[in-house]
Every structure is written in C-alpha cells, then in structure tokens.
Design an enzyme around this catalytic site. Structure first.
Site, PDB file in Angstrom:
ATOM      1  N   SER A 128     -80.548 -41.928  65.305  1.00 50.72           N
ATOM      2  CA  SER A 128     -80.388 -40.625  64.643  1.00 50.72           C
ATOM      3  C   SER A 128     -81.537 -39.658  64.861  1.00 50.72           C
ATOM      4  CB  SER A 128     -80.172 -40.831  63.143  1.00 50.72           C
ATOM      5  OG  SER A 128     -78.865 -41.291  62.898  1.00 50.72           O
ATOM      6  N   LYS A 162     -80.660 -36.292  66.236  1.00 53.22           N
ATOM      7  CA  LYS A 162     -80.273 -35.152  65.404  1.00 53.22           C
ATOM      8  C   LYS A 162     -81.327 -34.048  65.406  1.00 53.22           C
ATOM      9  CE  LYS A 162     -77.271 -37.680  62.167  1.00 53.22           C
ATOM     10  NZ  LYS A 162     -77.393 -39.076  62.596  1.00 53.22           N
ATOM     11  N   SER A 181     -78.833 -38.037  57.073  1.00 52.25           N
ATOM     12  CA  SER A 181     -78.529 -38.457  58.446  1.00 52.25           C
ATOM     13  C   SER A 181     -77.025 -38.462  58.695  1.00 52.25           C
ATOM     14  CB  SER A 181     -79.126 -39.841  58.733  1.00 52.25           C
ATOM     15  OG  SER A 181     -79.241 -40.036  60.125  1.00 52.25           O
TER      16      SER A 181
END
Length: 961
Positions: free
Chosen positions: A85, A88, A325
């Site tokens: 993640s 991101k 997230s």
C-alpha cells in the site's frame, strides 16, 4: 569515546533487539567507522540475518534529512521491491498534484426526452464519474431531488452509464482468491458502497439457521446460508463467493450468545448492483416504475442533467484513503486521473499521469506501476524513489494537506496501535503497507534535534511479518531520537565473506542496467565436503519469488515419493453388466487419478499414454453399443480447488493457467486455431480442436486490410466456457492458435468422450447426461488405463515448464503421502523430502508450478534440493529431465557456442519482474556444480536478467583451477 545515551527508550530498543536472537558471529570488522545512525540500523539488519525466521527478509531503507538537505542512511535504496500500500503515495500525490484538493466527483441523472406534463420519464439514466464514496444516502438524495422536480414515473428503462471508465474491473495481477473480499472490490465509474455489501451473520433460534442480512440490501446477490446456530459464544463462519458470480456461500456455526459476524463481500458486475439499489431508492421516494421496467447499461450522451450529486472534496477523501489504506479509493483515483488528464479512464492512462508527476519529481524510470493501491505484485519501486517523491512534495501547496492524511504513530489509522510509548509516538506520520511477504512504511518524522526527516522502508521476502514490523519500529525510534544515539562499539559487523569465485562472478552482478534487480545466488561443488563446497554465495538466504524454479522441488518430491516408474491410472467402470446385445442399462463411470497427459489424438497430443480414442476402443471391445444411463466422471482423488492460491485473475484465459482436476484432458485446454478470412470484412476463420460442443465460441473478429492495425484477441469469459474472438486481423497475417483453459476439466473430458463414443457408433439415450459424481461401491471394473512412467512425465514438465503437470504432480504426491489430494498435502510432502536432504523449510511454498507470487524461497533452499537429488538413486532421471543449454527445452536458444552448451542442465523460470535459473553444470576442470540464480526486481528488458544468468553459467562452465 562514547557519548552518553540520554534517551531512556534505548533500553526498550536494546531489549527489543535481543528478542531477535542475535547469534554470535565469528569474524568482525576490526573497527567501525560508521556514524551512530548507520551503525545502529546496520546492527538491527545484521541481527535479522542471524535469525532463521528473518534471514530471508530483504529490505530497502532510505532516510533523508529535509532540514539539512542530506542523505542520512541508505541500504539497498536502488533495489526494486513490491511496495504494497505504499503505492498509494504515488497515486495520492499525483491526484493532489493534477486534480487538486478541491476536486469533486459527480454523479448525474438524465431523462431521455425530458419530463412530460404528467411527470413521466421514458428512460432515466444514472451516470457515474468514478466517485468512490457514493452511498445509499446519496442515491436517496438524488431520488428525492427527482421527485421534487416533478418526476412521478419511469416508464421503460433505468439506464446505467459507467463508460467514464473502461470495463476492466480488477487491477492487473490481482489474485483470484482475494476477489471475494471488500478490499479487492471490482472497479466501475458508477460505484456504490465501495462496490461491496456488508454481510452480517447473527444467531438465530438454537439448532436453526443463522440470520443473514446485507447492507445495502440487494437482489443482485444470492446467499446460500448454511450457518447453524449452536450453543456457546463463539462464531466459526466462512464466507465465499463463486468466481465470476454473485453467489455467496456462508458456512459454519455461530453461538446463540455470540456477537454478530461481519464480512465485506465484493460484487460481480457492480454497475447492475448500483441499478438494483437505485431502483429501490426511486420507489422509496414515491417514483413509480413501469411494470416491465428494465435495468440496462448504456454509453449514450445526453443533454443537461436533471440532478447532480457531488462528493466531498478530494482533500477530505484522501484522509480515508491514507489513514485506512483504502484500496478502492486509490484505484478509482487512478482511473479518474487517466480520464481527466488523458481522456481515458483506465489504469494504464492513470499510471501515465502518475509517471508525468514522478518525472517532474526527477523520477524518470526504474519502476513499475500496475495499479493504484499496491494490491498488485507487479508494482515495483525503490525506497530511493519514494524518498525523492516525499522531498518533491515539500515544495508543493498541498504538502501540509498530504501530511495530514497520513496515519500518526500511536494515534490513528493503520498506526494507531504502533510505537506507543516511544519517541516516535505522535511524531512519525507514515503510510503503511502490508500483504503476504511484503511490508512497508514511508513518510516523515521529526528528529530529536528538530530536523524533519523523510524516510522509506520496504521489505520483501518476509517469512514472519513480526520481524518486518520490528525493523520498521526500531528504525522509527532511531530516527525520532536522532542525533542523540549511542556511538558504535569497537566491535563492528561481520566482514563480507569472500568465496573462491567472488572475483569471477561479482562483476557480472554490477551491470548498471541491473541496478534495480535483487539477486540470490549460490554455487556449490557436489563432490567436495560441506565446508569447502560453497564456491560462491550472494544473498543466498534471501527469500525470492522463484517462478518455475519451484518445479525443481515438486519434481524432486514426485520422484522421491512416487518413484520414477510410477504410472498414473485412469479407471473405467459400469454400474450394471453389459447385455449380450451390447446394452449398458446403467451408468458408465470414469475415475481419474491425476494423469496430466491424457489427450486426444490430434495436435494437442504431446506425449504417448492414455488417449480418449484408446478409451473408446476399450469400451467397444467390451461389446458396448448403447448406454442408457449417464456418463459420470469421478474426480474426487483431488480436492475442488481448481486454481492455485495467488494466481492472477487476468491470466485465467491463458494456457499456462489451466484449471487443476484429477480428471483432465489436453492439459485442461482446447485449441482455437485462426487465420484471416478470404477477404476484407469477412469473419476470421476459426477451428476448434478437439471439435467439441463443450465450449461456446463467439466469433466477433473480422478480417481487415493488410495495412490496418492488428487488434485481434481471444479471451474466455470468466468462470465460463464461452470463448470470444474480437478485434481485427489483417489480411496476410499468419495462421496461428491459442490454447484456452476450460472451466470444468472433468466435464470437458466427459463431453469429448461422449462425442467420440457417438462418432464410433455407441449410442446414448436422449436423457443421458455427462456429470460429475462419486464412484459407488458396487460397480464392475471394465479397464484400467496407465500413463507413461513418471520419468517421461517429469521430462515433459521440466523441458516445457508445464504448470498443469506440476500442479497435478503436487496433488498426486499429497494423495500418495497422506491420502489427501490437495496442494497443502503435497507441499507438506515436498518439505519432508527437502528436510531428508538436509535442507531447511523456512520458506513459503503455495503451489507446485511457481505461478503464484505467494511462493518465496531462497537460492540455498533450491540448491539443497539439487544436492539431495544428486545423491539419490533417481539422479540420472532428474538430471536428464532438465532443459539442456543450447540443445532443448526452454534453454534451446541460450548459451549456444559457449562452454555451457550441451553441458548445463537447468530449470528456467520467468514472470514479470522475476527470472530464475537453477541446475547443474560441469567446469572445464571436471568439477560438478549445482547452482541457483534467483533474480527479482525491475529491469528494462527480461534480457537483462537472462544475460546475467547466462554469463554466470558460462563462467562456471569455463572455470578451471
């Protein structure tokens, strides 16, 4: 002279380090010249390398002092890793930079032809623009708005327009077994409730079924409720959704006094799900719908909207994206970037926009972005690049906003429960990332002296996740305490070990084009004692993605457990005796035991052994002329898990991703042959082999002029046996073919067998069916068919790198070793074999072929299998099964004209970002070597990795003491 440590938290840090089980090291550097921060982090990393549970972890770390504008620490900073993640941050920064914090997503409602005097609308169109936050309440508000504007009735159709995005519903490389869950929801420009439903299981009456509710309530999903309410306070519930379908099965038990169990379940075809909820909201608002109302999709353009909903501004949405997230938010943002900036709502176009922003930040190449969230393991970045981006943001007007969206250590988001009671609490802000084998943390922290630091820590090859988090937490505390750190002791870290071939092989790894590639390599002499056997090692214990090199372990276990003469059997039975006039009044049964080589006698045949035609001949020889019952296929020797865990959804149309079944035909595939039509505008010519009704082929492809673009594609509709040919095939294109997997291999086998029987004059009744079922106890065995010996099957598997062969071998090994035809049982047997060779099992093996990226193994583990087989009775068979450099198999075109040609026997392996080569080679001096070369990371071309492998093997073959 030592500086006194003023920070009491270092007592915590040192205690934490001891938990890592530091091992004594025999050779230490004579003096330590590193600064305290470097020395402390290096010591933590070294401690991890002494522990068998963390030795395989590989980490990139970059720490930059933004205040003083200098790099403080760098470790493997230029190596590419899967970021999870942390991806991101790339997507989020690009969104803030290009869309701006005030950007809002809209959802519009149109009325075709407007509203007539009676408030009637013929067609009502709901159009989405990628809003990831749209809720039931938002649809209610839109419905009320329409009612207030005079809409009383929708007469004909509710149309849904999701054309702002493409129709690719999942990210590249996402894993099919993640798909049922909310964090892997499908993507669409018209989305609701993040395209999942929240399924809640609550206790019912004792002894009765549990109660199940959905939020939002929808008729788009079918629930098979098998949960029983029992005594107690606990719940043991499993929720699964059939691949490609909105059929959810809920099994298990829930205690009458238990709390409710909740699971977020993704929706197949989310646009129609939105339509179902939208229909209900319109009715609740008092808008009547025609009795024959239809819900359909459209991409037509209409005039001014009747009503518009606007989302919260992007700046607010980013808070949930980063703190929680949220994968769905990130993916919708990526496609929106493409739609706004490139006029194409696709992940590829969105990644181009991210690349534009990264280019502005000075990051021009050396990374790979496949999705927006980091759920794809095709994503590859370096910590150096991440820190460069974090530095770039500092001069942007949205810098403070971005930082406000990041989780705060010990306070909120995904860091709420971490680093409490340390100097990093309420100080460090960072994006987390975590999935199997991967963990990451990137963001900012204020040092003890007030300096602002940007940092990135990305770890791959994680066997136990606690060690990756421990590394992050210890580095976080060191950064927060910087520069008030202990000076290093005089006793330093171990000197890097030098090997016999270090001077020969080290320079090969230093190629500038391979900067982002991580290498795990070992070379061992087979005929020397253990102490002197290792001629070379480079990160030989690091866990890497092996691709098809995993087949070396599967093959070794198969030879050890089954034996080289083992033959797969396939049995033929009848439920009733055959009458004198050739009538079988009952059922015909075929029971499979995992033979991967059963074939039809046509282009799909790759080995001798059992063919459908030979089964037909056997049935004819039994005098059978008519079958009144069914043709029943028993494939229960293996379990029902048809795909390996972690296989990518977008590989499902390709031959190398064939489904696994104990009764299979033609490696689980049909052949679709094609060529241009006779002239322009004619359909593409198509032939199916074998010629079977089992698959449905929809040919929408056409022949175009010779100079037109070739857009021809063949894809299989997910979870079906419908194959679609689409696009344009220019005149003059060569005839070609694709092998396409079938959805139910046993039923495919049975359908083709029935068709071949009928061609041979053996008749069935009109009511006879082909179906799966278990062999009953009272049947008559007609014949047992046997495959070629395992030695031949192994040779095909290794030379051609056939994934289905490997998966069927793995389950067959499990069935033989423990009576369970599952991948898990097979893997247990593989590990037992490796242990018997003297190897260790601190690695992750999840399938038999290496197709899953859950697999992670070290070069040393693979070398242990090679060494063990070199000492076994089956070595010659194992050795001969491997591709030979410059001669055959997947090495046929490699290392020609070198000392490795017709010398090196090795297994190749290749996937995006992965390349491997492991096997045997004999030096010019006559020494037999086993080697393993595992390469992971970003390279501009796969040839970069194969070139490294070839140079190493050629150097080994040329070596003479």
């Amino acid at each position: 002279m030592k500086k006194t440590c003023r920070n009491p938290f270092f007592k915590w840090l040192m205690a934490f380090s001891l938990l890592l089980q530091l091992a004594a090291v025999p050779t230490l550097a004579s003096a330590h010249t590193a600064d305290p921060l470097t020395a402390q982090i290096d010591a933590v990393l070294d401690a991890l390398e002494q522990n068998p549970e963390s030795i395989g972890m590989q980490s990139g770390i970059s720490i930059y002092d933004l205040t003083k504008n200098k790099m403080l620490y760098s470790h493997n900073a230029d190596k590419n890793y899967v970021p999870a993640s942390n991806m991101k941050l790339f997507t989020g920064v690009a969104a803030l930079d290009r869309l701006g914090p005030d950007y809002t997503f809209k959802t519009e409602v149109f009325a075709k032809g407007g509203i007539n005097a009676r408030g009637q609308v013929t067609e009502l169109i709901l159009k989405g623009y990628g809003d990831p936050t749209l809720t039931e309440a938002d649809l209610e508000e839109l419905a009320r708005d329409l009612k207030e504007k005079g809409v009383t009735t929708v007469r004909s159709r509710l149309l849904l327009d999701d054309s702002y995005f493409d129709n690719v519903r999942l990210g590249a490389g996402w894993m099919w077994d993640d798909e049922p869950y909310g964090y892997s929801a499908q993507l669409s420009a018209l989305a609701l409730h993040k395209n999942f439903v929240s399924l809640t299981v609550s206790p019912g009456e004792p002894g009765k079924k549990a109660d199940i509710t959905l939020d939002p309530q929808t008729d788009s999903m079918t629930i098979d409720n098998q949960v029983k309410t029992v005594d107690g306070k606990t719940a043991d519930v499993t929720v699964t959704r059939a691949r490609g379908k909105n059929v959810v099965t809920v099994t298990g038990t829930i205690g009458v006094d238990a709390s409710s169990y909740q699971e977020d379940v993704s929706i197949e075809n989310p646009t129609l799900y939105v339509g179902d909820v939208w229909k209900r909201k319109l009715e609740e608002a008092g808008i009547k719908l025609g009795s024959s109302i239809r819900i359909q999709t459209t991409d037509k353009v209409y005039d001014e909207p009747l009503a518009t909903h606007e989302s919260r501004p992007l700046g607010e949405i980013m808070v949930e994206l980063n703190k929680e997230s949220d994968n769905f938010y990130a993916e919708q943002l990526l496609k929106t970037l493409g739609a706004v900036e490139k006029q194409e709502g696709s992940a590829e176009a969105g990644a181009e926009v991210v690349a534009d922003v990264l280019n502005d930040a000075g990051i021009t190449t050396g990374y790979s972005q496949a999705d927006g969230s980091g759920l794809s393991r095709y994503d590859l970045i370096t910590t150096e690049q991440m820190v460069q981006l974090l530095r770039y943001v500092q001069d942007k007007p949205y810098s403070d906003l971005l930082e406000s969206t990041l989780p705060i250590a010990g306070v909120d988001g995904t860091l709420a429960n971490r680093l409490k009671g340390t100097p990093a609490e309420k100080n460090l802000i960072a994006k987390t990332g975590s999935m199997s084998g991967v963990n990451s943390l990137s963001g900012y922290v204020t040092a003890k002296n007030g300096d602002k630091l940007a940092f990135s820590i990305i770890s791959n090859g994680i066997y136990k996740s606690k060690y990756a988090r421990s590394l992050q937490d210890q580095v976080a505390v060191l950064m927060a305490s910087y520069p008030e750190l202990d000076e290093p002791s005089d006793a330093g870290l171990p000197e890097p070990e030098s090997y016999k071939l270090s001077d020969l092989l080290d320079p090969i790894l230093d190629a500038p084009e391979a900067t982002g590639v991580s290498a795990g390599i070992i070379v061992k002499a087979l005929d020397e004692n253990e102490k002197e056997a290792t001629w070379y090692a480079h990160d030989a214990d690091k866990l890497m993605t092996p691709a098809s090199n995993l087949k070396l372990l599967t093959g070794a276990a198969a030879l050890t457990e089954l034996g080289s003469d083992y033959r797969f059997k396939t049995e033929l039975y009848a439920s009733t005796p055959v009458t004198d006039d050739g009538l079988l009044k009952g059922n015909l049964y075929v029971k499979g035991y995992g033979d991967p080589s059963i074939h039809t006698e046509d282009e799909l045949k790759v080995q001798d052994g059992v063919s459908i035609e030979s089964i037909v001949d056997a049935i004819k020889k039994r005098g059978i002329k008519r079958i009144n019952g069914d043709l029943i296929l028993d494939d229960t020797y293996f379990d029902d898990q048809r795909l390996g865990l972690g296989w990518a959804w977008d590989d499902e149309s390709y031959y190398y991703n064939a489904l696994i079944d104990a009764l299979s035909l033609n490696r689980g595939t049909v052949m679709i042959s094609y060529e241009p039509g006779a002239r322009k505008d004619k359909p593409v010519k198509v032939t199916i082999t074998p010629n079977t009704s089992y698959v449905t082929v929809i040919n929408e492809a056409k022949t175009v002029a010779k100079d037109e673009e070739n857009t021809f594609t063949i894809l299989r509709d997910r979870a079906t046996d419908t194959i679609r040919l689409q696009g344009n095939l220019p005149l003059g294109s060569d005839a070609d073919y694709e092998r396409m997997p079938v959805e139910q291999p046993a039923l495919y086998f049975g359908t083709v067998l029935k068709e071949k029987l009928e061609e041979a004059g053996i008749k069935f009744t009109s009511s006879s069916e082909v179906k799966r079922g278990e062999l009953p106890s009272r049947v008559t065995k007609l014949k047992v068919f046997q495959s070629e010996p395992l030695a031949d099957i192994l040779t095909y598997m290794n030379k051609k790198s056939d994934n289905l062969y490997a998966e069927m071998l793995l389950k067959a090994v499990g069935a033989k070793a423990s009576g369970s035809g599952t991948a898990d049982a097979g893997i247990e047997a593989v590990q037992a074999v490796l242990k018997s060779f003297g190897g260790t099992t601190n690695f992750d093996m999840v399938d038999g072929s290496g197709l899953t990226r859950y697999d992670q193994i070290s070069a040393r583990h693979i070398a242990a299998a090679l060494e063990g087989m070199a000492a076994s009775e089956s070595f010659d068979i194992y050795y001969d099964s491997l591709p030979i450099a410059g001669v055959d198999g997947t090495l046929k075109s490699r290392m020609k004209g070198t000392a490795a040609e017709n010398n090196a026997h090795a297994k190749t392996g290749s996937m995006s970002g992965v390349n491997s080569l492991s096997g045997y080679v004999t030096t010019k001096g006559g020494t037999r070597l086993a080697f393993s070369i595992l390469l992971n990371g970003y390279a501009a071309s796969p040839k970069v990795m194969t070139s490294i492998q070839d140079q190493i093997v050629e150097a080994l073959a040329d070596y003479e003491e």
